[in-house]
Design an enzyme around this catalytic site. Sequence first.
Site, PDB file in Angstrom:
ATOM      1  N   SER A 216      27.037  15.127  22.371  1.00 37.32           N
ATOM      2  CA  SER A 216      27.091  14.267  21.736  1.00 37.32           C
ATOM      3  C   SER A 216      25.723  13.712  21.074  1.00 37.32           C
ATOM      4  O   SER A 216      24.729  13.749  21.692  1.00 37.32           O
ATOM      5  CB  SER A 216      27.743  13.006  22.740  1.00 37.32           C
ATOM      6  OG  SER A 216      27.673  11.896  22.314  1.00 37.32           O
TER       7      SER A 216
ATOM      8  N   TYR B 221      27.453   8.261  30.347  1.00 38.91           N
ATOM      9  CA  TYR B 221      27.917   9.279  29.433  1.00 38.91           C
ATOM     10  C   TYR B 221      26.501   9.734  28.433  1.00 38.91           C
ATOM     11  O   TYR B 221      26.601  11.277  28.496  1.00 38.91           O
ATOM     12  CB  TYR B 221      28.727   8.367  28.103  1.00 38.91           C
ATOM     13  CG  TYR B 221      29.452   9.311  27.012  1.00 38.91           C
ATOM     14  CD1 TYR B 221      30.023  10.299  27.137  1.00 38.91           C
ATOM     15  CD2 TYR B 221      28.790   9.251  25.850  1.00 38.91           C
ATOM     16  CE1 TYR B 221      30.719  11.100  26.344  1.00 38.91           C
ATOM     17  CE2 TYR B 221      29.405  10.040  24.898  1.00 38.91           C
ATOM     18  CZ  TYR B 221      30.231  11.153  25.037  1.00 38.91           C
ATOM     19  OH  TYR B 221      30.912  11.771  24.094  1.00 38.91           O
TER      20      TYR B 221
END
Length: 263
Positions: A152, A165
Amino acid sequence: MIENIFSMAGKVCVITGGSTGLGSYMAQGFLEAGASRVYITARSEDTLVKKAKELSAVAEGECIPIIGDLSSIEGVEALAASLQQKEKHLDVLVNNAGIGTGGPFSELKPETWDMTMDLNLKSPVFLTQKLRDLLSCKATSEDPSRVIFIASVAASYSIEGVLAYSTSKNAVEHVVPTLALALCEENILVNAVSPGRFFSEMTRGAWQDAESERYQAELARIPAHRYGDIKDIAGVAIMLCSRAGSYFTGEVLNLDGGHRLRH
Ligand SMILES: NC(=O)c1ccc[n+]([C@@H]2O[C@H](COP(=O)([O-])OP(=O)(O)OC[C@H]3O[C@@H](n4cnc5c(N)ncnc54)[C@H](OP(=O)(O)O)[C@@H]3O)[C@@H](O)[C@H]2O)c1
């Protein structure tokens, strides 16, 4: 010479988390590019089975659902066992299933940290290990197997609100070159795609009201001034998994319309 270099003809592929979002976009892309079979996995049976039916109709290849939870090693082993029963070899594994967690550091719970690391980092690594034999048995240096990790743009963030995350995705980016070297003698190429903002269930809250200030501010900040869509992710995944991408390994491809440059 370049006529068929993006073809996925005959390939057998597995995409975790393929019932919605990026996983379903890559599954559709692989099938439209000629893949024979694309296995998609997820926990919610209804959504998964419906998506597999829908995608089986887009091209000649078949989209096959496998229900399961990948947040534990037992779930990873169950998926690997199911694939070992169904297939003699695999050409492509996309480690896509993931969870987005966030919130202030003061409220971060150890169980949220563990859940994020388990699904986003641990399971993809061990699924790759468990599918290694299926991926290597038919692979050659001219026609190698491929593993794609989905990282990501958050891997490049230093933002308190996405600590677990972003750490999990940063670790995914770290794992990729190491696994690329570990698996190169078996003709398995390992790369990562690091998406920026894409339309999916994970980001629905941010884009579903297109007129909202939050969404408009995001579009203004992203250098490409848009979210990524099916063609953006499917295009790169097909490139990585076809002849066109067979000299890439250990790479992290930023697919974010320049998003990371403004963070
Ligand atoms: N969308 C973005 O902007 C963006 C940006 C950067 C990176 N990513 C990454 O892209 C990947 C796909 O995300 P997405 O945005 O497409 O999200 P999504 O639409 O929410 O899709 C997630 C998929 O993973 C499955 N899944 C979730 N938890 C699971 C579990 N415990 N076991 C097995 N499957 C599970 C979901 O199905 P079930 O819930 O039914 O299990 C679904 O198929 C993730 O790794 C995410 O971090 C997304």
